[in-house]
Design an enzyme around this catalytic site. Structure first.
Site, short mmCIF file in Angstrom:
data_model
loop_
_atom_site.label_atom_id
_atom_site.label_comp_id
_atom_site.label_asym_id
_atom_site.label_seq_id
_atom_site.Cartn_x
_atom_site.Cartn_y
_atom_site.Cartn_z
N TRP A 86 18.40 -14.58 13.26
CA TRP A 86 18.13 -13.22 13.73
C TRP A 86 19.36 -12.61 14.42
CZ3 TRP A 86 13.74 -11.00 11.99
CH2 TRP A 86 12.75 -11.87 11.50
N LYS A 121 13.99 -9.09 8.45
CA LYS A 121 13.94 -7.66 8.77
C LYS A 121 15.32 -7.09 8.48
CE LYS A 121 10.25 -7.30 12.24
NZ LYS A 121 9.87 -6.76 13.57
N ASP A 337 -6.05 8.30 -3.69
CA ASP A 337 -6.68 8.81 -2.48
C ASP A 337 -6.03 10.12 -2.05
OD1 ASP A 337 -8.39 8.37 -0.03
OD2 ASP A 337 -6.41 8.55 0.90
N GLU A 390 -9.35 11.52 -6.16
CA GLU A 390 -10.25 11.92 -5.08
C GLU A 390 -9.85 13.36 -4.72
OE1 GLU A 390 -11.54 10.76 -0.54
OE2 GLU A 390 -9.47 11.09 -1.14
#
Length: 670
Positions: A86, A121, A337, A390
């Site tokens: 990290w 990350k 959606d 939708e």
């Protein structure tokens, strides 16, 4: 096309004549956007391979991993994770002229540290500061149990998943899609988060046995807040790790295909969670990388970020997302959606009372172009796949091809039907119901635009609202559902629950949807674990044992659902043309219509049962009663003799016994 700007939807609907230029421009804008992509990438499917370029991919020619990230306004990016302790400075990335950052990790140097299941990350430095972010195209995200922090996880399983569904092709067009909407996490009876594998092994067989031909999975894409029902997505290429591994999701899809069930994914491209730690928001430090800048990029009602569909890299990100789930997980289509929110700058938060509102102003043409491209891509990659919108505004052409003046969806959700049922249950006594209003609400839809009808979805089952069963029977369900316990509230509820469902599936559209558990009148609302309920899973589950208990009346509703689905499939009711009204009797609340060669007779009257009820049949002949909601097998009272045949008299009049709160289905016998 250039000579005649009148596209098919205008030719078929004179009300659209005044908007033919806007509809023609809908087509030309799509053609222009598609041409731009083809000129650069050769095909739409090639353009939609962003996930094979961005993110973390193994380059066999270079023999190592390449990580790429699009972050045009970032000042520096550093790849971090377990592989480098990290360290936020040891692995800087290089930026090209297009704002793409890149880093290469040779296999020979990193094979022992860049490992399956290790965490990663990216540290992003920008004008506002710096933050550890999750890579945008990451394939798996996991949450730490103690810190609750999310991180990307490398996913390099030694053995690829072995699919056995090579021969499966969904044939939903044969009988129409009959969809079981479900949430894997709350699909189990135990008070815990369910898993992909448990759902595949325990629940899919129930769905198949009942008669559905497709499942629609909610909450597949990773989302940080469980209670969002999966609609606040943070990581678009990551299957939610709450329910298992990517291979577990593949197991579910493969198992469904083995059972003959198509699998539709509830895809959320209408907005994204605004979290900066987990999601895409302000990834490169700006508010306009993936989303619109300022107020246009924020949905006040949903408290979420709105994509800028006009940007090249945003289109590539979202279209690649569509391809990824089809290719990698073998999904058979999508339910998009929030399409209404995408189509308009006001997100549909108005009353649509004039055609101007579909074409003249407040229409987001960039979103329409994106949806046209998305639907074209789906058909290019998997012709048998379906797309469902939708969409509540009634946008003309939504379910027509772009060359006809449309947007390209196969089906739209009939969102007005559940709203109608809830409205009459909340606001009117049974005696006040208008069967002509019933007919109008369920038969009023656009010509040649197919619809998925449903009596209720997950929305009505959420805490704060009530399912139809709960509106009908409320607390009495907790005390009077034993088959030996007569109760007039339960009798009414069971009878109307059956009528609403048959009325919806036989009249309301070309497809049908049910949310899991509603088919047997699940008695409890949905409430995810939260501080307000002491983080309880009590209501984030489905109690299948209720319908399987021979002493409870829930079994009657499940039997009815099975009989109803068997009926519509056998007689291809959903693929038949619109129903023809045969007889309407508002005074007695009787409505009779014909569809798919069958005669559907409904009495919504709360009291009247009429002997020798006469009406003019659509054809002379002999009729047989094939489905009767009053049959004791379905919790009825057995008042109708099912053994007799019904004959028209010389004046083509048919006489039946029309009992109150009953649905009867007849077929003409040659």
């Amino acid at each position: 096309m250039e000579k005649d700007k009148t596209l098919a939807i205008v030719q078929e609907d004179p009300w659209l004549e005044n908007y033919k230029e806007e509809i023609y421009q809908r087509w030309t804008r799509y053609q222009s956007a598609l041409h731009e992509i083809l000129k650069v990438n050769g095909s739409l499917s090639a353009f939609a391979q962003g996930h094979e370029y961005f993110g973390i991919n193994f380059d066999t020619e270079k023999n190592g991993w390449v990580y790429r990230e699009w972050a045009p306004e970032a000042e520096a990016l550093f790849f971090i994770g377990d592989f480098n302790g990290w360290d936020r400075a040891s692995h800087p990335m290089k930026k090209d002229e297009w704002g793409v950052w890149e880093l290469f990790l040779p296999y020979s140097l990193y094979k022992d540290v860049f490992l399956h299941q290790s965490l990663v990350k990216v540290h992003v430095v920008h004008a506002k500061g710096n933050l550890d972010r999750i890579p945008a195209y990451i394939r798996r995200v996991v949450q730490d149990g103690e810190s609750r922090d999310f991180a990307g996880q490398l996913w390099f399983p030694e053995e690829p998943f072995e699919w056995t569904d090579q021969s499966f092709v969904p044939r939903l067009e044969k009988t129409g899609p009959i969809i079981y909407e479900c949430h894997v996490g709350m699909g189990q009876e135990e008070e815990e988060v369910g898993t992909y594998r448990a759902f595949a092994d325990d629940i899919l067989p129930k769905i198949k046995k009942t008669g559905y031909n497709a499942v629609q999975l909610m909450a597949v894409m990773e989302h940080p807040y469980y209670g969002s029902f999966g609609y606040h997505v943070s990581n678009f290429f990551s299957p939610s790790s709450r329910f298992g591994t990517p291979e577990d999701l593949k197991y579910l899809v493969n198992r469904a295909h083995d059972l003959g069930l198509a699998v539709i994914m509830d895809i959320v491209h209408s907005h994204s969670v605004q979290n900066t730690s987990e999601g895409l928001n302000e990834f490169d430090g700006s508010d306009h990388q993936y989303f619109h800048a300022g107020p246009r990029g924020y949905h006040e009602v949903w408290d979420s970020k709105l994509f800028d569909y006009g940007k090249w890299e945003v289109k590539r990100f979202l279209l690649s997302n569509i391809r990824y789930w089809l290719d990698e997980f073998h999904f058979d289509g999508y339910r998009f959606d929030g399409v209404t929110s995408m189509l308009y700058f006001h997100h549909g938060l108005i009353t649509f009372d004039h055609f101007d509102k579909y074409f003249v102003k407040d229409v987001d043409w960039e979103a329409i172009i994106y949806l046209q491209l998305a639907n074209a891509l789906i058909k290019e990659l998997k012709p048998s796949a379906i797309s469902i919108a939708e969409e509540v505004s009634g946008m003309p052409g939504l379910c027509r091809k772009p060359e006809e003046g449309g947007i390209g969806f196969d089906y739209r959700m009939a969102m007005g039907i559940p709203d109608f049922y809830i409205k009459i249950l909340k606001e009117k006594r049974d005696e006040e119901w208008d069967i002509l209003e019933f007919w109008k609400e369920l038969s009023d839809r656009r010509y040649r635009e197919k619809t998925i009808a449903y009596a209720e979805s997950h929305d009505q089952a959420l805490v704060g609202d009530k399912s139809i069963a709960f509106w009908l029977m409320d607390k009495e369900m907790y005390f009077h559902m034993q088959i030996t316990d007569p109760n007039h509230i339960i009798d009414r509820g069971v009878a109307l629950h059956k009528l609403f469902r048959l009325f919806t599936i036989s009249l309301g559209g070309e497809g049908y949807l049910n949310f899991m558990g509603n088919e047997f009148g699940h008695p409890e609302w949905i409430d995810f674990p939260r501080e307000g309920n002491n983080w309880s899973y009590r209501y984030a589950r489905r109690q299948w044992s209720l319908a399987e208990n021979p002493r409870l009346k829930y079994k009657y509703l499940l039997r009815w659902d099975r009989a109803m689905l068997q009926l519509v499939k056998k007689y291809k009711v959903l693929t038949a043309p619109f129903a023809d009204q045969v007889h309407a009797d508002p005074a007695n609340k009787v409505l009779i219509y014909k569809r798919g060669g069958l005669l559907f007779a409904f009495s919504f009257h709360p009291e009247k049962s009429i002997f020798d009820y006469q009406f003019r049949a659509p054809e002379m002949g002999k009729y047989q009663l094939i489905v009767n909601s009053d049959n004791p097998e379905f919790g009825g009272f057995g008042r109708v003799d099912e053994s007799q045949y019904y004959y028209t008299n010389p004046h083509q009049i048919l006489s039946i016994y029309m009992t109150n709160r009953t649905a009867l289905v007849f077929r003409r016998v040659n």
